[in-house]
Scaffold this motif. Structure first.
Motif, mmCIF file in Angstrom:
data_model
loop_
_atom_site.group_PDB
_atom_site.id
_atom_site.type_symbol
_atom_site.label_atom_id
_atom_site.label_comp_id
_atom_site.label_asym_id
_atom_site.label_seq_id
_atom_site.Cartn_x
_atom_site.Cartn_y
_atom_site.Cartn_z
ATOM 1 N N ARG A 180 -21.611 -12.590 16.720
ATOM 2 C CA ARG A 180 -20.439 -12.186 17.497
ATOM 3 C C ARG A 180 -20.084 -10.726 17.225
ATOM 4 N NH1 ARG A 180 -14.068 -14.164 17.405
ATOM 5 N NH2 ARG A 180 -13.447 -12.041 16.921
ATOM 6 N N PRO A 210 -13.666 -14.332 22.326
ATOM 7 C CA PRO A 210 -14.962 -14.129 22.997
ATOM 8 C C PRO A 210 -14.957 -14.531 24.474
ATOM 9 C CG PRO A 210 -15.289 -15.116 20.849
ATOM 10 C CD PRO A 210 -13.806 -15.131 21.107
ATOM 11 N N LEU A 222 -20.085 -4.696 25.206
ATOM 12 C CA LEU A 222 -20.851 -5.907 25.503
ATOM 13 C C LEU A 222 -20.060 -7.193 25.287
ATOM 14 C CD1 LEU A 222 -23.733 -6.476 26.435
ATOM 15 C CD2 LEU A 222 -24.415 -6.650 24.042
ATOM 16 N N MET A 223 -19.109 -7.197 24.354
ATOM 17 C CA MET A 223 -18.336 -8.399 24.017
ATOM 18 C C MET A 223 -19.294 -9.566 23.717
ATOM 19 S SD MET A 223 -15.018 -7.664 24.061
ATOM 20 C CE MET A 223 -13.887 -9.003 24.431
ATOM 21 N N GLU A 224 -20.182 -9.353 22.755
ATOM 22 C CA GLU A 224 -21.160 -10.393 22.379
ATOM 23 C C GLU A 224 -20.396 -11.591 21.817
ATOM 24 O OE1 GLU A 224 -24.742 -10.128 22.802
ATOM 25 O OE2 GLU A 224 -24.166 -12.229 22.622
ATOM 26 N N SER A 225 -20.540 -12.738 22.491
ATOM 27 C CA SER A 225 -19.644 -13.857 22.201
ATOM 28 C C SER A 225 -19.963 -14.619 20.918
ATOM 29 C CB SER A 225 -19.668 -14.829 23.376
ATOM 30 O OG SER A 225 -20.929 -15.474 23.418
ATOM 31 N N ARG A 266 -24.499 -16.704 22.408
ATOM 32 C CA ARG A 266 -25.728 -16.456 23.141
ATOM 33 C C ARG A 266 -26.929 -16.470 22.195
ATOM 34 N NH1 ARG A 266 -27.471 -11.889 26.342
ATOM 35 N NH2 ARG A 266 -26.693 -10.583 24.653
#
Lengths: 107, 152
Positions: free
Chosen positions: A44, A66, A28-31, A34
């Motif tokens: 993150r 990110p 997913l590469m959750e930054s 969001r």
């Protein structure tokens, strides 16, 4: 939890060839930027490092931020002088390391 | 730290009443250019890189900021005596400027990398490459982003 990485490289090559390697890790590469519906920021969680070794020697590595898109895709090259095995490793923010091996026959 | 694109921030600033509440946000967006410069200075140690040897392939217009293809190649013989060791990529209009650092070795054969990145808004992508002997090269390209990615 971790999904299998996808790796593309030739099975065979000639000594001295520069081959192309394509890798993709479903992630997913959750930054950490969001926000959910409740206004809370999703913490993150990204893949922050990648390495590629051939027969134990470093070929290529990357530090990722990110700003790398979900399902991090990396395409790079390697010069092969002998048959052997590539080892790919992705490091998650949580410390998990996902690895994959691919061998190549060099003639 | 902000999921708001510069475009949205500016639009909001235009709206009466919203201006005061959002000044801090627009400052944030503008500060990124400076942060990007700082990031580059950290990488170069303050030395000025030469504008050469770097090819950046980017779409002129990126319709989806969530996944923008990027290819970088640096002209180098990639031998044990002369190779590109580090390549820094920064985006000067994202909430945080860092995109990635790529490290090559003579076993890389070519200093060539493709990936996909997130871009919050129209901005410049700056690439700085370092050789094993410490020589520095740079290249830059602007990319127009139609719909910003939700980025970091």
């Amino acid at each position: 939890m971790a999904e299998r990485p996808r790796i593309r490289l030739p099975k065979q090559a000639k000594k001295g060839d520069v081959i192309e390697i394509r890798t993709l890790l479903p992630h997913l590469m959750e930054s950490g930027q969001r926000k959910g519906a409740d206004g809370k920021v999703f913490p993150r969680k990204i893949v922050n490092a990648f390495t590629c070794e051939f027969n134990g020697r470093l070929v290529f590595s990357a530090s990722l931020e990110p700003a790398i898109a979900a399902n991090p895709y990396l395409q790079f090259s390697a010069k092969v002088e002998e048959s052997g095995t590539f080892r790919f490793a992705w490091t998650d923010d949580d410390g998990t390391v996902i690895t994959a091996d691919e061998s190549i026959t060099v003639t | 730290m902000r999921p708001l694109s510069r475009r949205h921030a500016l639009a909001a600033l235009g709206a009466t009443g919203a201006a005061l509440a959002l000044t801090g946000w627009s400052d944030g967006a503008l500060a990124t250019v400076q942060e990007a410069a700082d990031e580059i200075a950290k990488f170069t140690g303050g030395k000025a890189p030469v504008k050469a040897k770097i090819t950046i392939e980017l779409p002129e217009i990126a319709e989806n900021g969530n996944t923008v293809p990027l290819r970088i190649s640096v002209d180098s013989p990639m031998t044990a005596d002369d190779y590109i060791s580090d390549v820094l990529v920064v985006a000067d209009g994202n909430p945080r400027p860092g995109v990635a650092t790529f490290r090559f070795t003579p076993m890389s054969g070519k200093a060539d990398i493709s990936t996909r990145m997130r871009l919050a808004a129209t901005q410049n992508i700056v690439v700085v490459a370092k050789t094993n002997t410490g020589a520095l090269f740079t290249g830059q390209q602007q990319v127009t982003v139609t719909v910003g990615g939700c980025v970091g």
